[in-house]
Design an enzyme around this catalytic site. Structure first.
Site, PDB file in Angstrom:
ATOM      1  N   GLU A  50      66.952  74.892  16.706  1.00  0.00           N
ATOM      2  CA  GLU A  50      67.943  75.043  15.639  1.00  0.00           C
ATOM      3  C   GLU A  50      67.275  75.623  14.402  1.00  0.00           C
ATOM      4  O   GLU A  50      66.127  75.271  14.100  1.00  0.00           O
ATOM      5  CB  GLU A  50      68.585  73.688  15.309  1.00  0.00           C
ATOM      6  N   HIS A  79      75.675  71.689  14.768  1.00  0.00           N
ATOM      7  CA  HIS A  79      75.078  70.428  14.296  1.00  0.00           C
ATOM      8  C   HIS A  79      75.861  69.853  13.104  1.00  0.00           C
ATOM      9  O   HIS A  79      75.326  69.675  12.006  1.00  0.00           O
ATOM     10  CB  HIS A  79      73.612  70.633  13.910  1.00  0.00           C
TER      11      HIS A  79
END
Length: 526
Positions: free
Chosen positions: A261, A279
């Site tokens: 990420e 997220h």
């Protein structure tokens, strides 16, 4: 005197920054490069991050004054815990801040997957009205498998039950008794995989859980099962999940977290049966406010030398309840008194926690006692994190004893050990109207309140000794705020005195020379 510096490397709630500014110098370093961050950390006592800043051993080594690292959230994957612990740096997080938000996002993805919300939205925006194409399934009557029945997993279980789902969970650290209380049936991993219509992951990412839901696990899933992951990327193998969805083995998925990420590439993105979000589990205003305030409070407590229950690199043996807090302070004071009275440390310090409040928290109690004892003799600052490391350097081991009942008090903490060939013992308790009290010194039963300035005198049990000690203190202008006397196992006696101010070495020598005085120890706790 300058105030400690806290470096804030990522954005947290303004209210949290305001709280920190009341007590600390705040250096805001959002979007700072690594070199700039290293420079700022050169004189910082605290660092606050979220998930983007990589706090590795190199960065920790660049911060010699660092005492605490705060993570405004739950996961600490981006912090080198071993390096922090070795350096005596406490790592704290906000374990409860985003639990509701993460649980609600899990339910949002669960419903979106079941009712094909994202697909239908894209179709309608593209100009098609396709009611028959997007037939979904109900949650009612389905089995939800939960991997990890911690705070978030428990909230998800409660919400799923409200939808009429049957909940089965796998968590080797949760007892059957606790699961029954929240209406969950516990089972082994393979059973959960085989029975779940929907499978949701709420585990931390560790070497044991990384890749847990991969090709083998997915092959064991109930045909057509749907997978939801709002925990941590890497627990679910994205390539294996994409292959299982594409083949029809898995009916669909909803994924909020990814192995790398940020990311804009994943084999899951090409599959219409998969709902994805970037997220967002903790991305609510409420969660951000709570996370910021929680970590700010924890950082301030750590800098004050307090035990922080959310410290992730402390082994406290479980959650420390509020009722135990006064006894943690008592344990630290007893450690200081033990080392001060004994003029040193034992090779083995036995910490006995007697009574329910302390027996259930014996690990934390023992750590507090060790911290206090080391603070009395160590030239280095002592924290709850580095106390075990310093103890090893001093050749001190700790033995913990937990007893459910105490004889004369609600709860008692007793420290024993051999110093310079002599058996030593100190015990104390917390009383409702008197606070922390000393109740035993080397077998002498003596009850008097602890204070910043304490004088312990062992004397002959003969008339006049108490008067001579009181006169000597009075002549020196020292006021006695409290006093207690007690007889011990031999023919002697002991007096404990709480003083309003410190006494110097000259006065201490004079006290020791008084007729009938066998020993005198001055112990400052300030």
């Amino acid at each position: 005197m300058s105030r400690p510096i806290v470096v804030i490397a990522e954005r947290i709630a303004d209210t949290a920054v305001d709280v920190l500014r009341e007590h600390l110098e705040v250096a805001v370093a959002i979007d700072a490069g690594r070199d700039e961050l290293r420079t700022l950390l050169g004189s910082a006592a605290a660092l606050i991050v979220r998930s983007a800043t990589e706090v590795d051993a190199d960065l920790i080594a660049a911060a010699p004054a660092l005492q605490v690292i705060g993570r405004a959230g739950i996961g600490v994957d981006n912090i080198d815990l071993d390096a922090a612990t070795s350096a005596g740096v406490m790592v704290v997080n906000a374990p409860d801040a985003n639990t509701i938000s993460a649980a609600e996002h899990t339910m949002a993805l669960l419903l979106a997957q079941a009712r094909r919300v994202a697909e239908a939205d894209a179709s309608l925006r593209g100009g098609a009205w396709e009611r028959k194409r997007f037939e979904g399934v109900e949650l009612h009557g389905k089995t939800l498998g939960i991997l990890g029945l911690g705070r978030i997993g428990t909230l998800v279980a409660q919400r799923a039950s409200a939808f009429g789902m049957q909940v089965t969970a796998y968590d080797p650290f949760v007892s059957e008794e606790r699961a029954v209380r929240i209406g969950v049936r516990m089972a082994d991993l393979d059973t959960v995989l085989a029975e779940a219509d929907f499978l949701t992951v709420h585990l931390p990412r560790t070497p044991d859980t990384e890749g847990l839901i991969g090709t083998d696990a997915l092959a064991k899933c109930k045909p057509g099962a749907r997978i939801i992951n709002v925990a941590r990327g890497g627990i679910v193998d994205e390539a294996a999940l994409a292959a299982a969805v594409a083949s029809g083995t898995v009916g669909g998925a909803a994924v909020d977290v990814f192995a790398e990420e940020p990311t804009v590439e994943s084999p899951l993105f090409a599959l219409p049966q998969v709902v994805v979000t970037p997220h967002l589990g903790a991305s609510t205003q409420e969660a951000q406010d709570k996370a910021g305030l929680a970590v700010a409070t924890a950082v301030l407590a750590a800098l004050a030398g307090d035990l922080v229950p959310s410290a992730v690199n402390l082994n406290l043996g479980g959650r420390v309840g509020e009722e135990a807090r006064p006894f943690l302070e008592l344990a630290e004071r007893l450690g200081r008194i033990f080392a001060g009275f004994s003029f040193g440390l034992p090779g083995r310090l036995t910490v006995s926690a007697r009574g329910r409040e302390v027996a259930e928290n014996v690990r934390a109690i023992a750590l507090g006692a060790l911290k206090g004892a080391l603070a009395q003799v160590s030239a280095e600052p002592v924290s709850y994190v580095n106390a075990p490391v310093l103890a090893a350097r001093h050749g001190v081991s700790v033995i913990e004893e937990a007893l459910p009942e105490a004889a004369d008090y609600r709860s008692v903490i007793r420290l024993t050990g051999v110093v310079a060939g002599m058996d030593r013992a100190i015990a104390g308790s917390v009383m409702e109207h008197r606070g922390a009290v000393l109740v035993e010194v080397d077998g002498y039963e003596i009850e008097f309140p602890m204070s910043l300035h304490m004088l312990l005198v062992r004397n002959a049990d003969t008339p006049g000794v108490i008067g001579r000690v009181g006169t000597a203190l009075g002549d020196a202008g020292i006021n006695i705020s409290d006093m207690a006397v007690g007889r011990g196992p031999d023919a002697g006696a002991m007096m404990g005195l709480s003083l309003d101010q410190a006494i110097d070495d000259e006065l201490l020598v004079r006290l020791r020379s008084l007729e009938g005085v066998l020993a005198a120890r001055y112990i400052p706790l300030g």
